[in-house]
Scaffold this active site. Sequence first.
Site: not given
Length: 301
Positions: A184-186
């Site tokens: 996951y990331c922004t």
Amino acid sequence: MEPYKILLFYRFTPLADPEAIRLWQWTLCDSLGLRGRIIISSHGINGTVGGPLSSVKKYIRMTKEWPGFKDVDFKWSEGTGHDFPRLQVRVRDELVSFGAPGDLNVDQAGVVHGGPHLSPSQVHDLVATRGDEVVFFDGRNAFEAEIGRFKNAIVPNVETTHDFVEVLESGVYDHLKDKPIITYCTGGVRCEVLSSLMLQRGFQEVYQVEGGIVRYGETFGNEGLWEGSLFIFDGRMSQEFGPNTKIISVCERCTAPTSQYYNCANLACRQLILLCDTCITMNGSTNCREQHHGARYRSKL
């Protein structure tokens, strides 16, 4: 006054002439009075821009008129009007700087052989089915995770995105290669690449959160598996997904709970510093201590 909106977006698609796209995007944003940052490469576009609502709507409509960008997923958030100091539109070898442009293959559908996308609800389904076997793997810089992350997530100790390849190849996470991993990331762009790099390096079951933390937070707010605030790369620095946000980080002066970053006023430091409201009010300065906590992580915006 017209509301101010910020867009976060990306699209992986082959671009034959990135410089021509750069000139078009700069002219378009400048004519609409938008500010922010856009990166163009032969792999596509990645950006965040802000401006008055009417201008933002025109930008979306005109950007989607180009065939390669008609499927761009634009994510909206509230702005302040002072979130970006200027407009920057640049051509780079990579949309996100992993230092491995040769490892990434892109076609009209996006990244080739990246991890399957999971909607926020599918993330919960996988956790419900596989339980503690599921590993959340943070695809951001370590300082971003200080103020918010998924519960029990693994947060690699990286200063920049460029460090991920070395970490993956070091063997430190080889014990996870047969686990179901959710990256996951922004907004999703970094995990498009990270999931592909992990699969190429022997990780067997790698997923990515569709739309990143932003889409997950819009769906579940503070009632899901996310804890804390979301670090964002503009003047706001952090974003919450609803009331009663859990604070998981502390002030570097007094250790009181806080999720507010400030640019250190010490020009020799050039780092970000976490400070609570009391310390800001009492000290009237954002100078960090002589020994800056976490200085190995943080880059000034």
